[in-house]
Design a protein around this motif. Structure first.
Motif, short mmCIF file in Angstrom:
data_model
loop_
_atom_site.label_atom_id
_atom_site.label_comp_id
_atom_site.label_asym_id
_atom_site.label_seq_id
_atom_site.Cartn_x
_atom_site.Cartn_y
_atom_site.Cartn_z
N PHE A 197 -33.27 -111.61 -32.75
CA PHE A 197 -32.01 -110.68 -33.03
C PHE A 197 -31.81 -109.88 -31.89
CE2 PHE A 197 -29.39 -107.43 -34.66
CZ PHE A 197 -28.57 -108.17 -35.64
N GLU A 198 -30.77 -110.15 -31.33
CA GLU A 198 -30.40 -109.13 -29.85
C GLU A 198 -31.76 -109.22 -29.13
OE1 GLU A 198 -29.23 -105.12 -30.75
OE2 GLU A 198 -27.38 -105.92 -31.76
N ASP A 199 -32.11 -110.36 -28.69
CA ASP A 199 -33.14 -110.63 -28.50
C ASP A 199 -33.63 -110.18 -27.09
OD1 ASP A 199 -31.27 -112.48 -27.82
OD2 ASP A 199 -33.00 -114.18 -26.86
N THR A 200 -32.72 -110.05 -26.03
CA THR A 200 -32.91 -109.43 -24.70
C THR A 200 -33.53 -108.06 -25.01
OG1 THR A 200 -31.05 -110.45 -23.59
CG2 THR A 200 -32.00 -108.61 -22.54
N GLU A 201 -33.10 -107.33 -25.94
CA GLU A 201 -33.51 -105.82 -26.25
C GLU A 201 -34.97 -105.90 -26.97
OE1 GLU A 201 -31.04 -102.22 -27.54
OE2 GLU A 201 -31.50 -103.13 -29.42
N HIS A 202 -34.68 -106.56 -28.22
CA HIS A 202 -35.84 -106.42 -29.04
C HIS A 202 -37.28 -107.19 -28.47
CE1 HIS A 202 -33.57 -105.97 -33.03
NE2 HIS A 202 -33.01 -105.38 -31.99
N VAL A 203 -37.07 -108.28 -27.52
CA VAL A 203 -38.20 -108.44 -27.07
C VAL A 203 -38.71 -107.60 -26.09
CG1 VAL A 203 -39.38 -110.22 -25.59
CG2 VAL A 203 -37.71 -111.09 -27.50
N ASP A 242 -39.60 -102.05 -18.48
CA ASP A 242 -38.79 -101.21 -17.59
C ASP A 242 -38.88 -100.02 -19.00
OD1 ASP A 242 -37.04 -99.51 -16.73
OD2 ASP A 242 -35.61 -101.35 -16.15
N THR A 243 -39.34 -98.67 -18.44
CA THR A 243 -39.45 -97.87 -19.38
C THR A 243 -37.94 -97.24 -19.64
OG1 THR A 243 -39.96 -96.10 -17.66
CG2 THR A 243 -41.79 -96.96 -18.68
N ALA A 244 -37.08 -97.48 -18.61
CA ALA A 244 -35.51 -96.74 -18.80
C ALA A 244 -34.90 -97.03 -20.28
CB ALA A 244 -34.84 -97.20 -17.82
N PRO A 245 -34.77 -98.66 -20.42
CA PRO A 245 -34.40 -98.56 -21.69
C PRO A 245 -34.92 -98.18 -23.28
CG PRO A 245 -35.13 -100.90 -20.89
CD PRO A 245 -35.26 -99.65 -19.96
N HIS A 246 -36.23 -98.09 -22.87
CA HIS A 246 -37.10 -97.38 -24.06
C HIS A 246 -36.63 -96.20 -24.20
CE1 HIS A 246 -40.13 -100.74 -24.67
NE2 HIS A 246 -39.57 -101.14 -23.14
N VAL A 252 -30.46 -92.22 -27.67
CA VAL A 252 -29.09 -92.58 -28.28
C VAL A 252 -28.28 -92.94 -26.88
CG1 VAL A 252 -27.48 -92.29 -30.02
CG2 VAL A 252 -29.56 -91.23 -30.17
N GLN A 253 -28.60 -93.47 -25.68
CA GLN A 253 -27.87 -93.57 -24.71
C GLN A 253 -27.70 -95.37 -24.30
OE1 GLN A 253 -26.18 -91.19 -23.07
NE2 GLN A 253 -27.11 -89.80 -24.76
N GLU A 254 -26.93 -95.68 -23.75
CA GLU A 254 -26.68 -97.04 -23.36
C GLU A 254 -27.51 -97.54 -22.17
OE1 GLU A 254 -23.16 -100.15 -22.61
OE2 GLU A 254 -22.53 -97.93 -22.43
N PHE A 255 -28.00 -98.44 -22.24
CA PHE A 255 -28.55 -99.30 -20.80
C PHE A 255 -27.90 -100.55 -20.45
CE2 PHE A 255 -32.12 -102.11 -19.03
CZ PHE A 255 -32.22 -101.29 -18.00
N ASN A 256 -27.72 -100.68 -19.06
CA ASN A 256 -27.14 -101.75 -18.57
C ASN A 256 -28.23 -102.76 -18.15
OD1 ASN A 256 -25.86 -103.80 -16.94
ND2 ASN A 256 -24.53 -102.14 -15.92
#
Length: 430
Positions: A197-203, A242-246, A252-256
């Motif tokens: 589920f939303e695997d790019t992010e969740h993995v 990549d620690t940035a999206p974490h 509560v910010q968006e990651f590209n």
């Protein structure tokens, strides 16, 4: 009653379940499993042919996994201490044996926020009825999110899409709900499982682990003529972070995701020098509190320990987004399996294991004789020689901007005969 606003992650659940129900109904009809009431005036249906009979039940095994969030520790990003700056993560974790059928409420109070990376190692036998129940505990760091989760057994030959874990064609599990996945393992070898589920992010956030099917003959594969026997077993799950999206997610910010640029490289959720710390499981405890930083969050050691003359099965798997080549200097490894497929007459020897994203390799390594004149050291198990297992790319042997070696590297320690007792579980260290 005011209607709860829909999250950006929420699917149209009613329509989705309706579609899933129609798919399940069609599957029942196609398989002859639909039971309907018949009028007395209608002739009785003929008995199905032998090839259409339901398969008999097999020994049942139950596993329960909990999906939640929490914080993990990396060099320079510790969970404890005056300068604590842990990394926000998602993950699965297991439960104690007596909690397999526990209601969700008590599990929320006990395990919510207790993330684990990698997810528990699942080693299962062939020819069983395996039920893996996923319980979604929800997030404690981001309670505003109502993300669903799934279990996708990557590479498993699953004849029924409803248990495949791809939410578009199966079921996704919303917070505070359970779903039992059913499998009949047939083909031995090393696989992976992860949330789809939303695997790019969740993995990337940590929802992945290794699952393997055991051979019946004590080796890596059946029908091998004894060529894949081993005495010790280690799973090695490769990821980069990549620690940035974490950090942005907990903020509560968006990651590209086109800006993805890893700065940590992990084996079993740990970066060197954490990789050479022994597992410190405390018998009878609820969590692995042996290390104040890794503790219950990263309990799986990446240290490989062997007595001289022993053979270890190294189960490599990669669920990062980069290609990795793991190099072990010294005696060559014998690769016996690719992606849970026995290579049979095509076994080969190498010092380097190359893995793309989503790939697995099974390799055997036999320890040479212990030699006190060779490089090594001493630990509670005794004196050892050391061989380095590391990523061949030197750029992946670092931890962020910290000085010194780090990243995707660990040790293979070889001791004199009889120094180590037999393993009781994969990755057990002494």
């Amino acid at each position: 009653m005011q209607q709860k606003p829909q999250s950006r992650h929420r699917l149209d659940r009613r329509g989705f379940l309706k579609l899933g129900g129609q798919a399940a109904l069609l599957g029942l009809i196609a398989s002859g499993g639909l039971v309907t009431a018949q009028r007395q005036s209608q002739p009785a249906l003929a008995a199905p042919a032998a090839s259409q009979q339901l398969q008999p039940s097999l020994p049942r095994v139950d596993i329960r996994l909990l999906a939640t969030d929490g914080f993990m520790s990396l060099p320079g990003r510790r969970r404890t201490g005056a300068s604590a700056d842990p990394l926000y993560a998602f993950g699965f974790r297991g439960v104690l044996p007596g909690e397999q059928n526990a209601p969700t409420g008590p599990l929320v109070g006990k395990y919510k926020g207790m993330v684990q990376w990698p997810s528990p190692i699942l080693g299962v036998a062939k020819d069983i009825d395996l039920y893996v129940t996923l319980t979604n505990l929800g997030f404690i760091g981001r309670p505003d999110l109502d993300d669903s989760h799934t279990i996708h057994w990557h590479g498993f030959r699953n004849p029924n899409a409803i248990f495949d874990g791809v939410p578009e064609v199966s079921i996704s599990v919303p917070p505070s709900r359970d779903f039992p996945y059913f499998y009949r393992p047939r083909n031995e070898g090393t696989y992976m499982y992860h949330c789809h589920f939303e695997d790019t992010e969740h993995v990337q956030m940590g929802m992945d682990g290794i699952v393997y099917i055991k051979a019946n003959n004590g080796g890596a594969y059946d029908g091998d003529g004894g060529a894949t026997g081993f005495q010790r077993e280690y799973t090695l799950l490769l990821n980069e972070v990549d620690t940035a999206p974490h950090d942005l997610l907990i903020g509560v910010q968006e990651f590209n995701w086109s800006d993805y640029k890893p700065n940590y490289w992990l084996i079993n959720g740990r970066a060197y020098p954490d990789t050479i710390l022994r597992d410190q499981e405390l018998p009878g405890s609820d969590f692995d509190y042996g290390d104040p930083d890794l503790g219950y969050t990263q309990p799986v050691s990446s240290l490989i320990q062997m007595n001289e003359g022993e053979t270890s099965l190294l189960r490599f798997a990669s669920l990062g987004y980069q290609q990795h080549t793991m190099q072990l200097l010294g005696p060559a490894m014998t690769v016996v399996g690719h992606d849970a497929t026995f290579l049979a007459a095509n076994l080969y020897q190498t010092h380097s294991i190359h893995l793309g994203p989503g790939e697995a390799r099974d390799a055997l390594w036999t320890a040479p004789a212990y030699n006190a004149t060779l490089p090594g050291g001493s630990d509670p198990a005794g004196n050892y020689n050391v061989y380095w297992l590391r990523n061949r790319n030197a750029q992946r042997l670092r931890n962020g901007a910290l000085p010194g070696p780090g990243g995707m590297m660990t040790q293979v320690r070889v001791y004199a005969s009889g120094a180590l007792p037999p393993q009781q579980r994969p990755n057990q260290t002494f």
